[in-house]
Design a protein around this motif. Sequence first.
Motif, short mmCIF file in Angstrom:
data_model
loop_
_atom_site.label_atom_id
_atom_site.label_comp_id
_atom_site.label_asym_id
_atom_site.label_seq_id
_atom_site.Cartn_x
_atom_site.Cartn_y
_atom_site.Cartn_z
N PRO A 180 0.82 -1.21 0.00
CA PRO A 180 0.00 0.00 0.00
C PRO A 180 0.85 1.27 0.00
CG PRO A 180 -0.75 -1.56 1.68
CD PRO A 180 0.55 -2.07 1.18
N ASP A 181 0.29 2.31 -0.62
CA ASP A 181 0.94 3.62 -0.56
C ASP A 181 0.90 4.15 0.87
OD1 ASP A 181 1.66 6.30 -2.27
OD2 ASP A 181 0.37 6.78 -0.56
N THR A 182 -0.28 4.04 1.51
CA THR A 182 -0.49 4.61 2.84
C THR A 182 -1.39 3.69 3.66
OG1 THR A 182 -0.34 6.85 1.92
CG2 THR A 182 -1.27 6.64 4.12
N LEU A 183 -1.08 3.58 4.92
CA LEU A 183 -1.95 2.90 5.88
C LEU A 183 -2.42 3.96 6.87
CD1 LEU A 183 -1.15 -0.64 7.22
CD2 LEU A 183 -2.68 0.93 8.40
N VAL A 184 -3.75 4.09 7.00
CA VAL A 184 -4.36 5.15 7.79
C VAL A 184 -5.00 4.55 9.03
CG1 VAL A 184 -6.05 7.03 7.83
CG2 VAL A 184 -4.85 6.46 5.69
N MET A 185 -4.74 5.13 10.18
CA MET A 185 -5.38 4.65 11.40
C MET A 185 -5.34 5.69 12.50
SD MET A 185 -2.68 2.05 13.16
CE MET A 185 -3.87 1.88 14.48
N VAL A 293 -9.60 9.48 2.42
CA VAL A 293 -10.03 10.32 1.31
C VAL A 293 -9.07 11.49 1.11
CG1 VAL A 293 -11.87 11.88 0.52
CG2 VAL A 293 -12.46 9.66 1.52
N ARG A 294 -8.63 12.10 2.20
CA ARG A 294 -7.65 13.19 2.07
C ARG A 294 -6.35 12.68 1.44
NH1 ARG A 294 -8.35 17.77 5.23
NH2 ARG A 294 -6.52 18.47 4.10
N THR A 295 -5.95 11.47 1.80
CA THR A 295 -4.75 10.88 1.19
C THR A 295 -4.97 10.65 -0.30
OG1 THR A 295 -4.15 9.78 3.27
CG2 THR A 295 -3.21 8.88 1.24
N ALA A 296 -6.16 10.17 -0.67
CA ALA A 296 -6.47 9.95 -2.08
C ALA A 296 -6.47 11.26 -2.86
CB ALA A 296 -7.83 9.25 -2.21
N GLN A 297 -6.97 12.34 -2.25
CA GLN A 297 -6.92 13.65 -2.91
C GLN A 297 -5.48 14.05 -3.22
OE1 GLN A 297 -9.08 15.91 0.08
NE2 GLN A 297 -10.77 16.23 -1.33
N ARG A 298 -4.61 13.84 -2.28
CA ARG A 298 -3.20 14.19 -2.46
C ARG A 298 -2.57 13.34 -3.58
NH1 ARG A 298 0.19 13.33 2.78
NH2 ARG A 298 -1.37 14.80 3.52
N MET A 299 -2.87 12.05 -3.57
CA MET A 299 -2.33 11.17 -4.60
C MET A 299 -2.84 11.58 -5.99
SD MET A 299 -2.67 7.50 -2.61
CE MET A 299 -2.16 6.53 -4.02
N ARG A 300 -4.11 11.94 -6.09
CA ARG A 300 -4.67 12.37 -7.37
C ARG A 300 -4.00 13.64 -7.87
NH1 ARG A 300 -10.93 13.53 -7.16
NH2 ARG A 300 -10.13 15.26 -5.91
N ARG A 304 -0.52 10.06 -8.80
CA ARG A 304 -0.01 8.78 -8.30
C ARG A 304 -1.16 7.79 -8.16
NH1 ARG A 304 1.74 8.40 -3.36
NH2 ARG A 304 1.10 10.43 -2.52
N LYS A 305 -0.86 6.53 -8.44
CA LYS A 305 -1.79 5.45 -8.24
C LYS A 305 -1.31 4.58 -7.08
CE LYS A 305 -3.18 5.28 -13.10
NZ LYS A 305 -3.32 4.43 -14.32
N GLY A 306 -2.21 3.76 -6.54
CA GLY A 306 -1.80 2.90 -5.44
C GLY A 306 -2.96 2.51 -4.56
N ALA A 307 -2.65 1.90 -3.45
CA ALA A 307 -3.65 1.41 -2.51
C ALA A 307 -3.57 2.16 -1.20
CB ALA A 307 -3.46 -0.09 -2.28
N ILE A 308 -4.73 2.39 -0.61
CA ILE A 308 -4.84 2.99 0.72
C ILE A 308 -5.58 1.99 1.61
CG2 ILE A 308 -5.72 4.91 2.09
CD1 ILE A 308 -5.75 6.56 -0.54
#
Length: 344
Positions: A180-185, A293-300, A304-308
């Motif tokens: 994954p690009d990022t793991l959020v917790m 979602v905030r991480t996905a906004q930054r990636m977009r 960048r593509k990837g998994a969160i």
Amino acid sequence: MSREWVNYAINEINADFQRSADTHLIRFSLPTFPGIGFYLKDESTHPTGSLKHRLARSLFLYGLCNGWIKQGKPVIEASSGSTAVSEAYFARLLGLPFIAVMPASTARRKVEQITFYGGKCHFVQDPCAIYDESERLARDLDGHFMDQFTYAERATDWRGNNNIADSIFRQMASEPFPVPDTLVMGAGTGGTSATIGRYLRYQGHATRLLLVDPEHSVFHDYWHTRDAALRSARGSGIEGIGRPRVEPSFIPDVIDEVMRVPDAASAAAMHSLTQILGRKVGPSTGTNFWGAVRTAQRMRQQNRKGAIVTLLCDSGERYPDTWYDAGWVAERVGDLSPWTEQLR
């Protein structure tokens, strides 16, 4: 203490683990984020319904192997709900009395679940008083104060042994983006973030660990200042994550970024994710989803593509009188519409 009883108790917990399957990893996509996959590690499917089932199992094994938990003696825990529910389950499994010391504001459904498993609830008005009161009860009753906030980061083997990080990466192995690009917790004790952060470094993964921290929690400010004396005048409104003081189990150096999340944003994200999944999730999962979602906004923005990957911590069925009550939310949290609009 009887070694025979300790052997019996450890075997009972291990047998319970063998009867339990691993939790699911749910994948979904959002059309506004092409090339980005969202994954939820569904911890609500544990026997006691939350991520804290893993922690409670580890804490009981840790206490037994250290000689702290004794046959017939009560176990006491300072908890806002989910950890106490899970520890009550394991205490009943071993035939031990269990007392949860918790804020008076704890959701009624969690109180009912603790008593369902045979535990007792001891309420305090000041959320910061749960620690001292737990220690007092343990002394007076000749019991053991489990103290999840101190021992969470050391009770779980962070190198592997089917911990939550190891489980996530095994389940991601055949996905388009297995790392994954990022793991959020979020963090309550800090034990799970410590386990995941250490595991990422031990395995050499490039995955970033983003900690989402709710209002009235000190973890965000502590990560930036490293001032261990920080205190918050009130506890976090998001049960299970956020703390009014810096907990001993919180390890800041294994976290790559900390994001403050307003409670209203958590609530809006909780309802949004409920619509996406077709099932209710708890408020801490809403906090996690907001960070995802905030991480996905930054990636977009960075093409960048990837998994969160993030966690579905518990079910929203535990909060019918609070986070799923519109009047309660309006009074305690406020207007969600600006945050809902952002999510749209």
